[in-house]
Design an enzyme around this catalytic site. Structure first.
Site, PDB file in Angstrom:
ATOM      1  N   ASP A 186       0.834  -1.204   0.000  1.00  0.00           N
ATOM      2  CA  ASP A 186       0.000   0.000   0.000  1.00  0.00           C
ATOM      3  C   ASP A 186       0.874   1.261   0.000  1.00  0.00           C
ATOM      4  O   ASP A 186       0.551   2.250  -0.661  1.00  0.00           O
ATOM      5  CB  ASP A 186      -0.919   0.012   1.223  1.00  0.00           C
ATOM      6  CG  ASP A 186      -2.038  -1.016   1.123  1.00  0.00           C
ATOM      7  OD1 ASP A 186      -2.242  -1.561   0.016  1.00  0.00           O
ATOM      8  OD2 ASP A 186      -2.696  -1.270   2.146  1.00  0.00           O
ATOM      9  N   GLU A 212      -3.917  -2.018  -8.759  1.00  0.00           N
ATOM     10  CA  GLU A 212      -2.675  -1.258  -8.985  1.00  0.00           C
ATOM     11  C   GLU A 212      -2.686  -0.579 -10.354  1.00  0.00           C
ATOM     12  O   GLU A 212      -1.656  -0.332 -10.956  1.00  0.00           O
ATOM     13  CB  GLU A 212      -1.454  -2.164  -8.856  1.00  0.00           C
ATOM     14  CG  GLU A 212      -1.414  -3.339  -9.808  1.00  0.00           C
ATOM     15  CD  GLU A 212      -2.010  -4.619  -9.218  1.00  0.00           C
ATOM     16  OE1 GLU A 212      -1.763  -5.686  -9.809  1.00  0.00           O
ATOM     17  OE2 GLU A 212      -2.697  -4.550  -8.192  1.00  0.00           O
TER      18      GLU A 212
END
Length: 294
Positions: A186, A212
């Protein structure tokens, strides 16, 4: 889109709420003093009363440069100062036991209403930005993406705009999560998003499209210009280093697919075209930019 992190944006909204409440209390005290002929705060007669009041103290000390450039925020300055100028005439008449002229009261009431409208508009703009943000990366989310793309398509249909979109995907990102854990993944994702945001033009927009994946909308662009922008971002991403908890540098690369928005084309078809070009970039070895075939 405001390029302010989520926490700071929340803090500004809270400060604005308090400033609006303080202004409401000030207004009520002014009306009570006038109607009941009570003593009033003589600081309201000062030339810089608009700076001394509690709302003015917030307004003139709001340090965020991007908020200061906001058109609504700038309009508040004019309306707020005029409100104080109009109330001074009312207080001066009351102090001399003279009747308040209807025109003077109307000017004051209208200025207060315009100021309230501008305050509410600014709050709406800030909250809309906050609620349309991806909570992890701070960039816009998928909901606002579709709305913005449809608005852009309307301009393209009227032949007043050329726009290119790109879909970017971090290469082998699963390996980062597997090797360092999802919290570190993250962190990497957030730092890459921040890097991309910093290296876009002021009128470009970035959205978190998937896990992503990011979608970038580039108005006022042809494919050559947009490709050059994304190539610079691709090269820069490869140089970003995130330190793991053990101090080890983590780096990733990015692949991208581009397509130009075209009239009589659906948003979904355009995204699919960019996604296909991204898929081709992956097949060609990743860490590259591919433009969709027309």
């Amino acid at each position: 889109m405001y390029r302010i992190n989520r926490e700071k944006l929340q803090a500004i909204i809270q400060e604005l709420d308090q400033a609006m409440y303080n202004h409401s209390q000030w207004y009520q005290n002014i009306i009570r003093s006038l109607v009941c002929r009570l003593p009033f705060d003589h600081r309201d007669l000062a030339d810089d009363a608009h700076r001394q009041c509690t709302f003015g103290q917030w307004y003139y000390h709001c340090s965020d440069a991007e908020i200061q450039q906001n058109k609504t925020f700038q309009s508040i300055r004019t309306e707020h100062r005029q409100t104080h100028q109009f109330v001074q005439k009312l207080l001066q008449a009351s102090e001399k036991n003279k009747p308040v002229l209807p025109i003077d009261y109307d000017n004051f009431a209208n200025a207060v209403e315009r100021l309230r409208l501008n305050m509410q508009t600014l709050k709406y703009e800030l909250e809309e930005t906050l609620y349309n943000r991806d909570p992890l990366t701070g960039v816009s989310n998928r909901i606002s993406m579709l709305s913005d793309l449809r608005k852009q398509m309307e301009l393209i249909e009227r032949h007043v705009e050329t726009t290119v979109i790109a879909i970017l995907d971090l290469d082998h990102f699963k390996q980062v999560n597997d090797s360092y854990g999802h919290p570190m993944g993250d962190t990497v994702l957030s730092e890459i998003a921040a890097f991309i945001l910093q290296h876009l033009r002021a009128y470009d927009s970035i959205y978190r499209y998937g896990g992503e994946e990011f979608l970038i909308m580039m108005p006022h662009s042809d494919l050559d210009t947009a490709t050059a922008i994304i190539e610079r971002i691709r090269e820069g991403v490869g140089n970003v280093r995130t330190r793991s908890s053990g101090g080890e540098p983590i780096s990733v690369t990015v692949s991208a697919g581009l397509t130009q928005l075209r009239e009589h084309q659906s948003i979904e078809a355009a995204i699919q075209s960019a996604d296909k070009a991204l898929y081709d970039a992956k097949l060609l070895g990743r860490n590259r930019v591919v433009v969709a075939s027309s």
